[in-house]
Design an enzyme around this catalytic site. Structure first.
Site, PDB file in Angstrom:
ATOM      1  CE  LYS A   1      -0.177  -0.372   5.014  1.00  0.00           C
ATOM      2  NZ  LYS A   1      -0.871  -1.005   6.129  1.00  0.00           N
TER       3      LYS A   1
ATOM      4  NE  ARG B   1      -6.774   0.536  10.762  1.00  0.00           N
ATOM      5  CZ  ARG B   1      -5.534   0.375  10.304  1.00  0.00           C
ATOM      6  NH1 ARG B   1      -4.661   1.381  10.346  1.00  0.00           N
ATOM      7  NH2 ARG B   1      -5.154  -0.779   9.815  1.00  0.00           N
TER       8      ARG B   1
ATOM      9  CE1 TYR C   1      10.367  32.774   1.850  1.00  0.00           C
ATOM     10  CE2 TYR C   1      10.732  30.400   1.822  1.00  0.00           C
ATOM     11  CZ  TYR C   1      10.397  31.566   1.168  1.00  0.00           C
ATOM     12  OH  TYR C   1      10.092  31.527  -0.149  1.00  0.00           O
TER      13      TYR C   1
ATOM     14  CG  MET D   1       7.344  24.110  -1.705  1.00  0.00           C
ATOM     15  SD  MET D   1       6.258  24.957  -2.851  1.00  0.00           S
ATOM     16  CE  MET D   1       5.265  25.947  -1.769  1.00  0.00           C
TER      17      MET D   1
HETATM   18  C1  LIG Z   1      -0.177  -1.778   6.955  1.00  0.00           C
HETATM   19  C2  LIG Z   1      -0.762  -2.994   7.509  1.00  0.00           C
HETATM   20  C3  LIG Z   1       0.054  -4.082   7.870  1.00  0.00           C
HETATM   21  C4  LIG Z   1       1.554  -4.043   7.872  1.00  0.00           C
HETATM   22  O1  LIG Z   1       2.001  -3.395   9.045  1.00  0.00           O
HETATM   23  P1  LIG Z   1       3.559  -3.190   9.329  1.00  0.00           P
HETATM   24  O2  LIG Z   1       3.596  -2.598  10.680  1.00  0.00           O
HETATM   25  O3  LIG Z   1       4.050  -2.243   8.288  1.00  0.00           O
HETATM   26  O4  LIG Z   1       4.174  -4.506   9.235  1.00  0.00           O
HETATM   27  C5  LIG Z   1      -0.572  -5.250   8.252  1.00  0.00           C
HETATM   28  N1  LIG Z   1      -1.915  -5.328   8.319  1.00  0.00           N
HETATM   29  C6  LIG Z   1      -2.718  -4.296   8.017  1.00  0.00           C
HETATM   30  C7  LIG Z   1      -4.189  -4.469   8.115  1.00  0.00           C
HETATM   31  C8  LIG Z   1      -2.174  -3.085   7.610  1.00  0.00           C
HETATM   32  O5  LIG Z   1      -2.969  -2.066   7.324  1.00  0.00           O
END
Ligand SMILES: *Cc1c(COP(=O)(O)O)cnc(C)c1O
Length: 818
Positions: free
Chosen positions: A489, A585, A713, A762
């Protein structure tokens, strides 16, 4: 030519089937590298993470007809592979080594064996280059020095060769005997004794002792007598040797002084009572040591000093890196300026062939510098290789390759790089994978530049070898049947999702996961065929999701209702159910189960491929009790789910930190994230991982500021005394956090850590380089080996995840391997 019967007697294998007499030309150990089926023998090797036996059907279908394997019922094998010659051996790797050892024994030529902690590959390359005016040299390709790489290297020995130069590397006791038997060196070089692979041995002494086994039968061993441990053992074993030393005048070659002068090192030495001097075209310590090994051999061979000097002048740093990067018009460059010989070409072509999705394949190739073969035969072989790897277009550069133009189909030829660049038309390259492979003298870096998009000087370099190292580290913690899902991701945590995914596909992980449907679509469009889970698919993306064969995470009833609302009656759809065990979550809770089961029963097209939950505090020991509670809740919820569904579902809960902390709860699969990218989230095993990404930029300008002046700045950077500052080409728009302003952050320039002065802008920021030698154009490391991500994150109160994923997409990614 080697016959099947000979192969059988060499390997002591059992004949399962002999059908036909076939040539044994190529030793194939990786099913992905098949290019010429007819002459190939496949050795099915069982590795730590893979098993060659799995690929027999696929190879047979592609025309391979000779197999050496360890398992299988003879009758069944005969039925499955009626046209194949099949040998069964106790250990395929050992059989491969036996074959290579037999091959080696057919040649009565001097062979140099090289081992040591560092510098093996460079000494091998340099020595081959230095001796090539006098000898037909065959050498290990790249750093092929392992149990597998050594036999493949030695297999290249041909009757026209007059000298072999092979390297050998080991990581534990018992390995060197095997490599010795394959290389059978007559001359040895022990480069040095360092800390590499210490962990595999009981002591440094044992490591040296094991490595010395390579030289059991050499006529002469070259080494530096200043490594005491090594020196004592060579003496104790009375190995005949040629020593060089900076400390001991009685050494065969005594180096009395090395001093730097500009970009060169002046060496004063005494050999056979005569004091002489020469210069090396390097100044760094490692290169000087590597060159001194070579000097010892040149002197031993009694080359005249003027000749030695001339040859040393031609040495250049060995480009070990092979880079992959985006280029103009959707093209993708594989930039490999490593020595351009046949073996190196074959390896580069293999890599190119592993990128089939990106459009047609083109190679830009210089004259091939190979001392071993007659020209015509050499280019015939080059043409064969190019054709076998399905390269569609060849651009040949150089007088020699141009002479043999009739051997190549679709091709253009130019006698020099300059001539090619004169007529270079970017528009004639579009959506191609272009392999740029040239010998050093052809200066192909100019071609690479012409192909690269104009970018500002900030790049994120991604080390693919380190990535594979980390992958294997986590794999080594898994039970053999635990599956591995890798999180790619957020642009693979900022590293570049397609390249990372392609590598993971090559290394056969089981699943990938992305956050959004668009990320999954991009993977599919780049040829990723692995199963992909999408963690946050919105209802309006469900059509696309199914169109691209992506599998949704389902975490809520309304979401499931929306998903099933549009299904075809006869199709099958895989989903992944997320359970909330305490993260709060996303995910189902026990009270949702009745309704969930009702829906799943109503829609039998939907198949639950896996169920999972996520740990909220796996990275911190203080949350261990809570993690255990989450795991227990998950186990019971998942069991209930499985029972109600009546079929097996893959269950997974561990992320990177969890894999390290709770290996006993790997269940059916784990989800690897940050660990792959080089950060060990629990902190306890960080040493075992290799950093993957290096963020680099360049110095735009150097300035002197006077006491009392301000920098940047809001005039926040105040010079308390006269200072020198460097303006560097990275700012918060590139992902360099503004919290690094005013001395909180440091960057690494020319060996020094330099603090940020003033506010980060920037696109730029200023650093205090007072006292450091810095000029415009110098390289700056923002994070990497010299500035660990973990430390940077701590300095601004965040986590490495944020720093990695913040690197803006306008920063060009360069992928390389060594
Ligand atoms: C991102 C994620 C992981 C991986 O977590 P790490 O701490 O990067 O190993 C595993 N499971 C879910 C559901 C995630 O969103």
């Amino acid at each position: 030519m080697l016959t099947f019967q000979q192969l059988q007697s060499i390997t002591q294998g059992k004949e399962v089937q002999f059908v036909q007499s076939l040539p044994v030309v190529h030793l194939l150990t990786d099913s992905r590298k098949l290019s010429q089926p007819t002459g190939s023998v496949f050795f099915a090797i069982k590795g730590k993470y893979n098993d060659g036996h799995k690929y027999l059907p696929q190879l047979y279908a592609k025309g391979v007809r000779q197999f050496v394997l360890e398992q299988g019922e003879p009758q069944e094998l005969q039925q499955l592979y009626p046209e194949a010659n099949i040998l069964q051996v106790a250990n395929s790797m050992q059989a491969l080594q036996q074959l290579a050892a037999w091959h080696r024994a057919q040649f009565n030529v001097p062979v140099v064996g090289i081992t040591g902690s560092n510098g093996k590959t460079i000494v091998k390359e340099w020595l081959s280059a230095l001796l090539s005016p006098d000898e037909m040299v065959v050498k290990s390709p790249r750093s092929y020095n392992s149990q597998l790489g050594v036999p493949l290297s030695v297999w290249q020995l041909q009757p026209n060769h007059t000298l072999g130069v092979f390297e050998a590397g080991i990581s534990q006791p018992g390995e060197m005997e095997k490599l010795q038997a394959v290389i059978q060196p007559t001359i040895g070089i022990f480069t040095n004794v360092g800390s590499a692979h210490d962990e595999g041995f009981a002591s440094r002494e044992q490591k040296v002792q094991e490595k010395l086994k390579l030289f059991r039968e050499v006529e002469l061993l070259f080494y530096c007598a200043d490594y005491e441990l090594l020196h004592q053992q060579v003496q104790a074993q009375s190995i005949k040797s040629f020593t060089w030393s900076r400390q001991q005048p009685e050494a065969d070659l005594y180096i009395s002084a090395t001093t730097t002068a500009g970009h060169r090192t002046i060496v004063v030495y005494t050999f056979e009572g005569e004091k002489q001097r020469l210069t090396l075209p390097f100044t760094d310590e490692a290169s000087v040591e590597n060159a001194l090994h070579c000097l010892a051999i040149l002197l031993y061979r009694r080359l005249p000093l003027s000749e030695i000097q001339e040859r040393l002048d031609r040495l250049h740093p060995v480009a070990m890196r092979l880079e992959m990067k985006e280029a103009i018009n959707g093209c993708y460059l594989i930039d490999d300026t490593y020595n351009n010989d046949l073996a190196g070409l074959a390896i580069a072509l293999d890599l190119q062939a592993s990128q089939p999705q990106r459009g047609r394949h083109t190679i830009i190739l210089s004259d091939v510098l190979e001392s071993g073969l007659a020209e015509e035969e050499l280019y015939r072989k080059v043409a064969e290789l190019v054709q076998a790897h399905k390269v569609e277009r060849l651009i040949g550069i150089g007088a020699t390759i141009s002479k043999y133009n009739q051997l190549f189909s679709e091709s253009d030829f130019y006698t020099s790089t300059a001539e090619f660049l004169k007529v270079f038309n970017p528009a004639s390259f579009r959506n191609e994978v272009i392999l740029v492979k040239g010998a050093r003298v052809f200066e192909f870096e100019k071609i690479v530049q012409a192909f690269q998009q104009k970018v500002h000087g900030t790049v994120l370099e991604v080390n693919l070898d380190a990535l594979v190292h980390n992958l294997n580290y986590y794999r080594s913690k898994l039970a053999p049947d635990t599956k591995l899902m890798v999180m790619v991701k957020a642009f693979a945590y900022g590293s570049g999702s397609f390249e990372v995914a392609n590598l993971l596909q090559f290394h056969r992980v089981d699943y990938l996961a992305v956050a959004y449907v668009d990320e999954g679509v991009a993977l599919r469009e780049n040829g990723i065929t692995l199963p992909v889970m999408v963690m946050n698919p919105s209802p309006d993306s469900f059509v696309k999701l199914r169109q691209y064969n992506l599998e949704p995470e389902i975490y809520a009833l309304e979401q499931l209702e929306a998903f099933v609302g549009s299904l075809e009656p006869d199709a099958k759809y895989k989903i992944h159910l997320k359970l909330d065990t305490g993260m709060h979550r996303l995910g189902f809770e026990p009270e949702d189960f009745e309704e969930l089961f009702r829906l799943l029963e109503q829609y039998p097209q939907v198949q639950v491929a896996s169920t999972f939950s996520h740990l909220a505090g796996a990275d911190e020991a203080i949350h261990n009790d809570f993690s255990q509670l989450q795991i227990a809740r998950f186990r019971s919820m998942a069991a209930e789910l499985e029972e109600r569904l009546g079929y097996k579902v893959i269950k997974h809960i561990l992320n990177s930190a969890g894999i390290v902390r709770f290996p006993e709860h790997q269940l059916d699969m784990v989800r690897l994230g940050i660990g792959l990218y080089g950060v060990e989230a629990t902190g306890s095993e960080q040493e075992a991982l290799r950093p993957v990404s290096t963020l680099k930029t360049t110095v735009s300008q150097v300035k002197s500021v006077r006491q009392g002046d301000t920098v940047g700045y809001s005039r926040k950077g105040i010079a308390s005394t006269d200072r020198t500052t460097a303006t560097i080409a990275i700012g918060y728009a590139d992902g360099y956090d503004r919290r690094f302003s005013n001395g909180v952050g440091q960057v690494f320039i020319n060996g020094h850590r330099c603090p940020i002065i003033g506010n980060v802008c920037m696109d730029m920021c200023m650093v205090d380089v007072t006292g450091v030698e810095v000029k415009a154009g110098d390289a700056v490391t923002v994070f990497g080996i010299d500035l660990p991500l973990v430390e940077l994150a701590q300095n601004i109160g965040t986590i490495p995840y944020e720093l990695l994923t913040n690197v803006s997409t306008r920063v060009k990614r360069i992928f390389y391997s060594e």
